[in-house]
Design an enzyme around this catalytic site. Sequence first.
Site, PDB file in Angstrom:
ATOM      1  N   HIS A  17       0.730  -1.021  -0.114  1.00  0.00           N
ATOM      2  CA  HIS A  17      -0.323   0.114  -0.620  1.00  0.00           C
ATOM      3  C   HIS A  17       0.705   1.166   0.352  1.00  0.00           C
ATOM      4  O   HIS A  17       2.247   0.952   0.347  1.00  0.00           O
ATOM      5  CB  HIS A  17      -1.086   0.102   1.354  1.00  0.00           C
ATOM      6  CG  HIS A  17      -2.202  -1.318   1.084  1.00  0.00           C
ATOM      7  ND1 HIS A  17      -2.941  -1.413   0.047  1.00  0.00           N
ATOM      8  CD2 HIS A  17      -2.289  -2.219   1.834  1.00  0.00           C
ATOM      9  CE1 HIS A  17      -3.353  -1.866   0.608  1.00  0.00           C
ATOM     10  NE2 HIS A  17      -3.501  -3.099   1.631  1.00  0.00           N
ATOM     11  N   CYS A  78       0.609   1.906  -5.957  1.00  0.00           N
ATOM     12  CA  CYS A  78      -0.161   2.850  -6.056  1.00  0.00           C
ATOM     13  C   CYS A  78       0.597   4.069  -6.364  1.00  0.00           C
ATOM     14  O   CYS A  78       1.292   4.276  -5.690  1.00  0.00           O
ATOM     15  CB  CYS A  78      -1.710   3.165  -5.049  1.00  0.00           C
ATOM     16  SG  CYS A  78      -2.896   2.203  -5.616  1.00  0.00           S
TER      17      CYS A  78
END
EC number: 3.4.22.-
Length: 102
Positions: A17, A78
């Site tokens: 993440h 991301c």
Amino acid sequence: MRRDQKMGEGNYPLAGHHLKQKNLLFGPLENIKTGAQIVITDFKKDYIYSVTSKDIISEMDADVVEETNKKEITLITCDKAVKTEGRLVVKGELVDSFGHTN
């Protein structure tokens, strides 16, 4: 990410993440530079990789996790700490491995 992946052999992909707190999980990857070291361990051996590239790709581009003939690591997160379709991909080549010590 693949059942057949092994540290130190072929492509070793890992995903993590990217949080708003820049120093957690894979957030620091946005600032990584070519030549930086990535160290991972299986607690039997330590593996040192040198960063060779940093790119942003589409979330749909899954080819980066496929097996290769190179001994490399692929880190995926991301590209921003908010909802995004981009993925930051950092690749590194294996430069050393040695027995793990506590």
